[in-house]
Design a protein around this motif. Structure first.
Motif: not given
Length: 871
Positions: A230, A710-711, A805, A808
């Protein structure tokens, strides 16, 4: 007439007890000297209220996931109405009236007065937000249980005694959780197995850590902590959870730290910091040591991680350098594809000079008739000569012969259809500066192709549902366009075309022998940024990444870095639907089931740049042409062409082959990588299993904590259900899941942040019966009871906590939001309503047992449906 009972006792003698009592000093002071003389009306009233108490939640233990808090509150509140009615029905019940109303007014009314308005406001909708309520309810229940004992004294006939010692079936749960699960390092405990040597080394490494932290080095079970993929979101969330575990000194009690992708950033931080040789004093997994201990502020080590949250940011010069490196990769990839098109174009050009298109058209029209004749002749040939072992090869060659005329006609049609565009491009040359005709033609063509590519991108955005078809069509058109362009160029040169073709052969040979496709990918940049942000050495500004084979296991958890081995071109049946296999790095062994395992040191010798930073970057190589379960040929073509390649080709141990070169680039371009060559393609572990739990199940860990960052905005639990499928197919392991409390309710929130699940390990040839392990599944989620900072951040960022995700570049507030949420969720694992009172030093086995007593239901008897029913 009411008849008094004969008694010589006082209320003080009957009601005063040693220790804390529901009847406090003020009550004894006021009523203690009265004679204890209950009458018949008291007895009748006591009997009626006793029935109410034993039949309500008021005196029954409420499991953490059982019942509804609002209804429990209502049940307690209704006692006031029932006591009022019973008192009115039994005139003269002075003893009963005095006792019952004292308890209700002093112990129950403050509780209901506090929680009724909160319940109306919806504060009890979240399961974990009701912890304070449940803690208060436990106190009220204890008071009412003591009251019920007094009611039985009043009626003088003892009846049903309330038992608050546990939930129904508690003995069965306790017996189940006491059953051992045999640990299998490296996934095997079979003597003489090819992995037995690696298994012994792994066991030894784990036992060194146990000894260092004063744990039983020979305990027969193992525990693992898994951090999911993720990106930076998962890394930050996982860090918050680990802080909560470290507070209670639980981290040293885990044996494995298994990570994927973004979770690997946090895991590699710990591995580098505590797994290097000569770890500084006061650095350990204990909550009182660095990196988790706090002084007046956050730990300096964790603060450095915070500062690296926007790890992909860089200066203008750095961005320019990356852009140029990316441009170089795109140029080379385009050149390779162009050379292939030019090669076919030259063949097309030469055939076009010797074979008229009309002849090819006639051949294409007659080829079905010829093919039909051959198909009819084949049975006669087989009857005369018998079945041929090379039948498949001959049929493939026949298919090629059949397709050639058709392809020739299609290319002819492309040339004809392309002529208007060629003329239009030629007219554009007049707008360009004076150049040689050939150069201007090529430049203009590239401009037109670039414009068409931009248009194609716009169409892909608009027609997203038809993306696979559009990408496939564009891929074919792109290659045909290059081929037609090269033919047109050859036709312009005429007799000199042969010299250009020779030049093409020379350039192709140069690239074949010189090009290293790992060098032109973005892996090096990505690896460097990750290493600078997450790999920390307290003694220097920039850490030197350790090699996993040099890992010192004394202070750190045994790391498992999970990746995906891309083999869409594999001939093995098991890989056809999966297209990939789970590839793992550990300090002892590296490999995948389809490859087998070799010493990690051997992998490092074959790949000199392979270290912890490389493994971390590979585990997080989300953007790659081949993406495990999600590999598609059309996506591979475009991702390779645009050089969006974070994965890497690793040389197998013992191989002396040079490369990886053009052949491997073509395998990425066509999504045909396999496990048979000297190099294997490795990418993000989330491309096949994004939780990092798979390798822990292989090792039969008894206790697993999985942090899922995680998304997943719709809470569909893809990572967990994918793990459930893989675990059953590969190992026969069943995960018993009930995720209802994690699903989104009408308010858009979950009821809980985590679930407690059983792991049913099947009976093997060495096992007399199945074994049962336990999984705590922590989900990136909101229940509505978070602090004001998180509530405010949610208002500012509605997508939180499932922001893309692709983001970043975390800001300080964004980093803190996910870190704080991780710590908040971690703290919910220690709610007194679940575990009872716990100190700061928590025993991992006892902790799991306490949670199991609160959350598990007794297992149903095995049925004929088999374990697959849990799927």
């Amino acid at each position: 007439m009411v008849k008094a009972r004969n008694t010589a006792s006082t209320w003080r003698e009957v009601l005063q007890q040693p220790g804390e009592s529901v009847f406090g000093a003020d009550f004894i002071e006021a009523y203690g000297d009265r004679s204890w003389e209950p009458v018949d009306a008291d007895s009748a009233a006591a009997h009626s209220l006793h029935v109410e108490l034993i039949s309500r939640i008021a005196t029954q233990a409420l499991g953490y996931s059982d019942g509804v808090e609002d209804r429990a509150l209502t049940s307690v509140f209704e006692l006031f109405g029932r006591a009022r009615a019973i008192t009115e029905k039994n005139p003269g019940c002075v003893t009963f009236e005095t006792v019952i109303w004292y308890v209700l007014n002093s112990r129950v009314r403050p509780f209901t007065a506090k929680w009724h308005p909160k319940s109306v406001a919806g504060a009890l909708r979240a399961l974990d937000s009701s912890d304070e309520f449940r803690a208060g309810l436990v106190g009220v229940q204890a008071a009412l249980v003591e009251l019920d004992k007094v009611l039985q004294l009043i009626r003088t006939q003892p009846g049903y005694v309330v038992d608050q010692q546990g939930r129904p079936g508690q003995d069965a749960i306790d017996n189940e959780m006491a059953t051992p699960v045999n640990w299998r390092p490296m996934g095997t405990n079979v003597a003489g197995d090819v992995l037995a040597g690696f298994s012994a080394l792994e066991r030894s490494a784990v036992e060194q850590r146990r000894t260092r932290y004063n744990l039983d080095p020979e305990r027969g079970w193992a525990a693992g902590l898994a951090l999911s993929g993720g990106g930076i979101r998962s890394a930050t969330f996982s860090m918050g959870v680990m802080v909560s575990l470290a507070k209670r000194n639980l981290l040293p009690q885990f044996d494995y730290l298994s990570s994927v992708s973004g979770g690997g950033y946090a895991a590699s931080f710990l591995t580098q910091l505590l797994g290097a040789t000569n770890v500084p004093p006061k650095f350990s997994l204990l909550g009182t040591d660095l990196p988790f201990t706090r002084d007046e502020g956050e730990s300096l080590m964790l603060r450095r991680i915070r500062h690296g949250a926007s790890y992909l940011s860089g200066s203008f010069v750095e961005r320019l350098a990356v852009a140029m490196a990316q441009a170089q990769g795109v140029f080379i990839n385009m050149l390779v594809l162009g050379l292939i098109a030019a090669f076919f174009g030259y063949a097309d050009f030469m055939l076009g000079q010797r074979i008229p298109r009309d002849t090819a058209r006639q051949a294409a029209l007659w080829s079905p008739v010829l093919l039909a004749v051959i198909f009819l002749a084949i049975p006669l040939i087989q009857k005369i000569r018998g079945p041929s072992p090379r039948a498949q090869t001959w049929m493939a060659l026949l298919g090629i012969v059949f397709l050639l005329p058709i392809l020739w006609v299609i290319l002819g049609a492309a040339h004809s259809g392309w002529r208007p565009l060629v003329d239009w491009v030629s007219s554009l040359r007049t707008l360009l500066p004076d150049q040689t005709p050939d150069v201007s033609t090529i430049s203009t063509w590239l401009t037109v192709l670039g414009s068409l590519s931009a248009g194609a991108g716009a169409l892909l955005t608009i027609f997203s549902k038809g993306r696979p078809v559009l990408l496939t069509v564009f891929m074919a058109l792109f290659f045909v366009s290059l081929e037609v362009l090269s033919v047109d160029f050859y036709m312009t040169l005429d007799t000199q075309a042969v010299f250009v073709f020779v030049g093409i052969i020379v350039v192709a040979a140069y690239l074949w022998f010189v090009l290293d496709v790992n060098v032109i990918s973005l892996h090096g940049y990505y690896r460097g940024k990750l290493a600078a942000s997450f790999l920390i050495d307290p003694s220097r500004e920039v850490a030197v990444p350790i090699r996993l084979s040099d890992f010192d296991p004394a202070s750190a958890l045994f790391p498992i870095v999970n990746c995906a081995l891309n083999v869409p071109g594999s001939k093995r049946a098991v890989m056809r639907g999966r297209l990939s296999d789970l590839f793992s790095f550990t300090p002892v062994a590296t490999g995948a089931p389809v490859l087998g395992y070799n010493s990690t040191r051997d992998w490092e010798k074959a790949n000199p740049n392979l270290d912890l930073a490389t493994a971390m970057a590979l585990s997080g190589a989300a953007v790659s042409p081949q993406m495990g379960l999600g590999t598609t040929r059309y996506a591979s073509f475009w991702l390779t062409l645009l050089n969006l390649r974070l994965g890497l080709w690793l040389r197998k141990p013992g191989s002396k082959a040079s490369g990886p070169g053009v052949r491997h680039l073509l395998q990425e371009l066509t999504a045909t990588a396999n496990e048979r060559g000297a190099f294997v393609n490795v990418s993000d572990g989330g491309h096949i299993e994004n939780l990092g739990v798979y390798e822990l199940l292989r090792r039969r860990c008894r206790y697993i904590v999985a942090v899922d960052g995680e998304s997943d905005p719709k809470m569909t639990f893809h990572a967990l259900t994918n793990l459930q499928r893989l675990a059953y197919i590969d190992f026969g392991i069943v995960l018993e899941l009930n995720l209802d409390d994690l699903r989104l309710g009408q308010t858009g929130y979950s009821r809980s942040h985590f679930q407690f699940c059983r792991i049913i390990y099947p009976a093997g040839h060495q096992d007399s019966k199945e074994e049962i392990g336990y999984l705590i599944y922590l989900k990136l989620s909101l229940t509505g009871n978070e602090g004001e900072f998180l509530r405010r951040y949610k208002l500012d960022e509605p997508a939180f906590p499932h922001q893309s995700t692709a983001d970043q570049f975390f800001s300080e507030s964004q980093f803190e939001a996910y870190r704080a949420l991780g710590e908040h969720v971690g703290e919910k694992l220690f709610l007194p309503a679940i575990t009872g009172p716990l100190g700061r030093d928590v025993d991992l086995e006892d902790w799991f047992n306490r949670i199991g007593r609160s959350l598990l239901d007794p297992r149903a008897a095995a049925t004929g449906d088999g374990p697959a029913a849990a799927l």
